[in-house]
Design an enzyme around this catalytic site. Sequence first.
Site, PDB file in Angstrom:
ATOM      1  N   HIS A 256      62.840  19.503  75.921  1.00  0.00           N
ATOM      2  CA  HIS A 256      63.840  20.128  76.799  1.00  0.00           C
ATOM      3  C   HIS A 256      63.166  20.785  77.992  1.00  0.00           C
ATOM      4  O   HIS A 256      61.952  20.996  78.007  1.00  0.00           O
ATOM      5  CB  HIS A 256      64.571  21.244  76.043  1.00  0.00           C
ATOM      6  CG  HIS A 256      65.310  20.799  74.836  1.00  0.00           C
ATOM      7  ND1 HIS A 256      66.642  20.490  74.862  1.00  0.00           N
ATOM      8  CD2 HIS A 256      64.896  20.619  73.553  1.00  0.00           C
ATOM      9  CE1 HIS A 256      67.035  20.142  73.635  1.00  0.00           C
ATOM     10  NE2 HIS A 256      65.979  20.210  72.826  1.00  0.00           N
TER      11      HIS A 256
ATOM     12  N   CYS B 142      68.498  17.007  81.134  1.00  0.00           N
ATOM     13  CA  CYS B 142      67.402  17.596  80.367  1.00  0.00           C
ATOM     14  C   CYS B 142      66.627  16.514  79.597  1.00  0.00           C
ATOM     15  O   CYS B 142      67.252  15.716  78.914  1.00  0.00           O
ATOM     16  CB  CYS B 142      67.996  18.612  79.387  1.00  0.00           C
ATOM     17  SG  CYS B 142      66.786  19.426  78.343  1.00  0.00           S
TER      18      CYS B 142
ATOM     19  N   HIS C  23      65.956  15.285  75.481  1.00  0.00           N
ATOM     20  CA  HIS C  23      67.292  15.744  75.099  1.00  0.00           C
ATOM     21  C   HIS C  23      68.373  14.773  75.580  1.00  0.00           C
ATOM     22  O   HIS C  23      69.364  14.528  74.901  1.00  0.00           O
ATOM     23  CB  HIS C  23      67.501  17.150  75.695  1.00  0.00           C
ATOM     24  CG  HIS C  23      68.765  17.826  75.289  1.00  0.00           C
ATOM     25  ND1 HIS C  23      69.180  19.001  75.854  1.00  0.00           N
ATOM     26  CD2 HIS C  23      69.712  17.498  74.384  1.00  0.00           C
ATOM     27  CE1 HIS C  23      70.335  19.368  75.310  1.00  0.00           C
ATOM     28  NE2 HIS C  23      70.673  18.466  74.407  1.00  0.00           N
TER      29      HIS C  23
ATOM     30  N   LYS D 200      73.253  14.885  79.612  1.00  0.00           N
ATOM     31  CA  LYS D 200      72.581  15.937  80.373  1.00  0.00           C
ATOM     32  C   LYS D 200      71.366  15.328  81.051  1.00  0.00           C
ATOM     33  O   LYS D 200      70.886  14.282  80.636  1.00  0.00           O
ATOM     34  CB  LYS D 200      72.083  17.044  79.422  1.00  0.00           C
ATOM     35  CG  LYS D 200      73.163  17.854  78.742  1.00  0.00           C
ATOM     36  CD  LYS D 200      72.522  18.761  77.696  1.00  0.00           C
ATOM     37  CE  LYS D 200      73.542  19.536  76.899  1.00  0.00           C
ATOM     38  NZ  LYS D 200      73.979  20.766  77.506  1.00  0.00           N
TER      39      LYS D 200
ATOM     40  N   TYR E  24      64.773  27.075  70.542  1.00  0.00           N
ATOM     41  CA  TYR E  24      63.622  26.166  70.578  1.00  0.00           C
ATOM     42  C   TYR E  24      62.507  26.657  69.657  1.00  0.00           C
ATOM     43  O   TYR E  24      62.352  27.850  69.432  1.00  0.00           O
ATOM     44  CB  TYR E  24      63.040  26.075  71.996  1.00  0.00           C
ATOM     45  CG  TYR E  24      64.031  25.755  73.079  1.00  0.00           C
ATOM     46  CD1 TYR E  24      64.733  24.554  73.083  1.00  0.00           C
ATOM     47  CD2 TYR E  24      64.261  26.653  74.123  1.00  0.00           C
ATOM     48  CE1 TYR E  24      65.640  24.257  74.092  1.00  0.00           C
ATOM     49  CE2 TYR E  24      65.164  26.364  75.135  1.00  0.00           C
ATOM     50  CZ  TYR E  24      65.854  25.173  75.116  1.00  0.00           C
ATOM     51  OH  TYR E  24      66.747  24.880  76.119  1.00  0.00           O
TER      52      TYR E  24
HETATM   53 ZN   LIG Z   1      67.795  20.294  76.524  1.00  0.00          ZN
END
Ligand SMILES: [Zn+2]
Length: 132
Positions: free
Chosen positions: A10, A124, A116, A122, A39
């Site tokens: 991420h 990310c 991710h 997303k 995380y």
């Molecule tokens: Zn992420």
Amino acid sequence: MRKIDKIIVHCTATPEGRAVTVEDIRRWHLQRGFRTIGYHYVVYLDGTVHPGRPEDEIGAHCLGQNGNSIGVCYVGGLDKKSLLPKDTRTEAQKEGLREIVARLQRKYPGVSVHGHREFAAKACPCFDIKDL
Ligand SMILES: [Zn+2]
């Protein structure tokens, strides 16, 4: 110990060059109703790797994938001016990311490595995981 079969990478989705700490992320995640930082590891701008949630605890970083994964996050991911997604990793961060991923691959043989965005709509982590 839970079974780990994925490492998911991420970004913090913060502007390039802005220093963000584990404590900052913990505070943001508490505000989102998480128990603590979601995380397991955070890679700072200087490439140093900082522990977040313990590995043996299920993280909160990737919907549907948390049970069997480790979440690793680098600080950055947005262009400083436009705030659009961008690979902002410093050279030191690239090294730090490779180091922590390699360490986890040794610890959990056979584990696969993902961004991710493979699991969510997303940007990310704002880079292609094959460029890790
Ligand atoms: Zn992420």
